[in-house]
Design a protein around this motif. Sequence first.
Motif, PDB file in Angstrom:
ATOM      1  N   UNK A   5       0.882  -1.230   0.010  1.00 38.01           N
ATOM      2  CA  UNK A   5       0.219   0.030  -0.034  1.00 38.01           C
ATOM      3  C   UNK A   5       0.798   1.273   0.104  1.00 38.01           C
ATOM      4  N   UNK A   6       0.530   2.075  -0.837  1.00 43.27           N
ATOM      5  CA  UNK A   6       1.131   3.539  -0.795  1.00 43.27           C
ATOM      6  C   UNK A   6       0.118   4.528  -0.622  1.00 43.27           C
ATOM      7  N   UNK A   7       0.501   5.534  -0.073  1.00 45.06           N
ATOM      8  CA  UNK A   7      -0.371   6.869   0.280  1.00 45.06           C
ATOM      9  C   UNK A   7      -0.021   7.785  -0.623  1.00 45.06           C
ATOM     10  N   UNK A   8      -1.034   8.693  -0.861  1.00 45.55           N
ATOM     11  CA  UNK A   8      -1.074   9.838  -1.756  1.00 45.55           C
ATOM     12  C   UNK A   8      -1.768  11.012  -0.983  1.00 45.55           C
ATOM     13  N   UNK A   9      -1.570  12.098  -1.404  1.00 47.87           N
ATOM     14  CA  UNK A   9      -2.313  13.288  -0.745  1.00 47.87           C
ATOM     15  C   UNK A   9      -2.695  14.194  -1.973  1.00 47.87           C
TER      16      UNK A   9
END
Length: 110
Positions: A5-9
């Motif tokens: 999982x990778x987070x993006x904003x």
Amino acid sequence: MVYATRKFTFSAAHRYWRDEWTAEENARVFGNLTAAHGHNYVLEVTVRGPVDPRTGMVMDLGELKRLVGEAVIARFDHAIWDLLAPKLGAERLYRLRLWEDPTFHVEYFG
């Protein structure tokens, strides 16, 4: 099977509104949320697959960052899943989690 999982904003505006309702009905149901307002969203993209024995990764995370940046962050005007599945492959894209704020998120599994 490995999940990564990778987070993006990103920042985006939205409002609560049903086109098939009158303005009065929308105001009664949604109150002040019928006015456009913004949030700083956090999007979690989870991919799955076997570990590449050469790299030790389920996929190149730099490539994931590039694809999400191009497909979603740069032009957030469609459903996120529909933008990413053709690029990542529906069998690889596992979950999207979109945070509106620290207390509310939605998950989508395709």
